[in-house]
Write an enzyme that holds these catalytic residues in place. Sequence first.
Site, PDB file in Angstrom:
ATOM      1  N   HIS A   1     -25.376  -1.914  52.924  1.00 14.82           N
ATOM      2  CA  HIS A   1     -24.763  -2.945  52.095  1.00 14.82           C
ATOM      3  C   HIS A   1     -24.220  -2.222  50.856  1.00 14.82           C
ATOM      4  CE1 HIS A   1     -24.800  -6.367  49.236  1.00 14.82           C
ATOM      5  NE2 HIS A   1     -24.859  -7.173  50.279  1.00 14.82           N
TER       6      HIS A   1
ATOM      7  N   ASP B   1     -33.865   0.038  51.845  1.00 13.01           N
ATOM      8  CA  ASP B   1     -33.408  -1.288  51.429  1.00 13.01           C
ATOM      9  C   ASP B   1     -33.927  -2.279  52.468  1.00 13.01           C
ATOM     10  OD1 ASP B   1     -32.048  -3.683  51.251  1.00 13.01           O
ATOM     11  OD2 ASP B   1     -30.044  -2.796  51.361  1.00 13.01           O
TER      12      ASP B   1
ATOM     13  N   GLN C   1     -32.979  -7.251  54.374  1.00 15.42           N
ATOM     14  CA  GLN C   1     -32.856  -8.010  55.623  1.00 15.42           C
ATOM     15  C   GLN C   1     -34.073  -7.828  56.524  1.00 15.42           C
ATOM     16  OE1 GLN C   1     -30.528 -10.171  56.067  1.00 15.42           O
ATOM     17  NE2 GLN C   1     -29.119  -9.554  54.441  1.00 15.42           N
TER      18      GLN C   1
ATOM     19  N   LYS D   1     -33.977 -13.886  49.996  1.00 18.78           N
ATOM     20  CA  LYS D   1     -33.631 -13.794  51.416  1.00 18.78           C
ATOM     21  C   LYS D   1     -34.851 -14.054  52.300  1.00 18.78           C
ATOM     22  CE  LYS D   1     -29.866 -10.445  50.837  1.00 18.78           C
ATOM     23  NZ  LYS D   1     -28.655 -11.266  50.819  1.00 18.78           N
TER      24      LYS D   1
ATOM     25  N   CYS E   1     -19.930  -7.517  52.308  1.00 22.33           N
ATOM     26  CA  CYS E   1     -20.387  -6.452  51.406  1.00 22.33           C
ATOM     27  C   CYS E   1     -20.684  -5.178  52.174  1.00 22.33           C
ATOM     28  CB  CYS E   1     -21.603  -6.879  50.587  1.00 22.33           C
ATOM     29  SG  CYS E   1     -21.260  -8.249  49.490  1.00 22.33           S
TER      30      CYS E   1
END
Lengths: 143, 388
Positions: free
Chosen positions: B114, B185, B188, B211, B346
């Site tokens: 991202h 990261d 998600q 999220k 993104c």
Amino acid sequence: MTDLYQQTIVEHAKRPRNFGPLPGANRGAQGVNPLCGDEIELHLRVEGDRVEAATFEGAGCAVCVASASMMTLAVKGSSAADAARLMQRVRDLVAGGDGKNLGEIESLKGVARYPARRKCALLAWRALEAALAGEATQVSTEL
Amino acid sequence: MNLWRDFPALDQAVHGKPLVYLDSAATSQKPRAVIDAISRFYEQDNANVHRGVHALAERATAQLEDARERVRRFINAARADEIVFVRGVTEAVNLVADSFESDRDEIVVTALEHHSNLVPWQRFKVRVAGVDDRGDLRLDELEKLIGPRTRLVAAAHVSNALGTINPVEKIVKLAHDKGVAVLLDGAQAAPHLKVDVQRIGCDFYAFSAHKMYGPMGIGVLYGKAALLDAMRPWQRGGEMVQKVSWESATYQKAPYRFEAGTPDVAAAVGLRAAIEWLSGKDLLEHEQGLLRRGIDVLQTIPGVRLLGAPRERIGILTFTVEGVHPHDVGTVLDQEGIAVRTGHLCAQPLLERFGQTAVVRASLAAYSRPEDLDALGAGLHKVRETFG
């Protein structure tokens, strides 16, 4: 099905008029929408104060392409002052104004209900503005 | 599993049609338990933290620190002081980019990042490990890119654009074998997978509450204690100091040295409630079943092309409709009450790799239902009718 995708818009999007290069073009501008990748290039042949011909190339959403297509038809033969007036009317139209006497362009009226899509409808017109001002540069929806 | 009822925002009509929310990878909806926990904090316990001696201040402080401890357990960190509250992954990555010191100048990322795990690194020399046509990481490429100049490896645990689950344990091993630290990261991943930072072995792990059914505005940076304590403070001000004179200050240890200013305690309370809501639910199987159904639905619609086909993936379906711009797809679906993401997600360089500037993304969550995917299918038929 929706008030946005009127038949006129879909039809222009599928078969855009004046699509392609313009031999003898002496003005032009590129319009980009960095948010969605829409990119159109406007070519104009201006003689004296009159737009003799206008074409465009590129790719974008249906609203963007249909608006560009209708614009090239509408500005042909106009003076710079006429074009500027028309441009202002389109700006007003997509902000909720009336579309009287705008012909096919009135089909963009539905855009007023989709604030996120107004930029799509105005991209070609912003390019027209830049091209007529002689700024043969790039205009962006984000500036 | 009828988790749908836990989410008040899902029960509404949009343009006269029942809402079908397929944009959870952008942000998930919030369960009643989270909304209530935040209200309760403001109704009963609101006070500033770590400074008052009065009852409310003590309650608020205890709640913030309880939330930290709950986050620790959620990702199985060794210690609570390895949990830094930040605004989200973007802030976490910026914090590490600013404060993690090294004389090496290359950052190795994957092509699946991202923008939030790419742009903060662009002050260094960014080297990118590619993906194959399925959207799976080329691990051999990653291995070759890690060298004596590598400052850090920064990789998505799960891709927001294709849903690819990266082999994070292997990535960590490759990097550690060469003495290089790894930041993951997890934006998600945290809502869908069991995350165990000790098992993964990563040095930093970041995720955002919003999220994973929690509130916006708060996220977590996990860092190994030894690394965090060696890092220079990031933002400076109140909360993060020990002793202050006119000329200078001494700083607290981690995590407080990275938490300048009044924290969003209500958001921390909301994050804790989200973790409680998630715990004990085995969502992966439910979501994988829906994913398979989604793929089946999309494959039956002429002109719909799925982007990538990662071997291991979460419930993200990214696609294009032949001859129709993604924004037009999104607007027609919206008219049907269906919320999807359109645009570049993104992840512009990744989309370019797949020859696209814009796409449509439908993403699933715990509350997604089979009928949501059927609605998507019907909506896409409408798209084809409109532009047919």
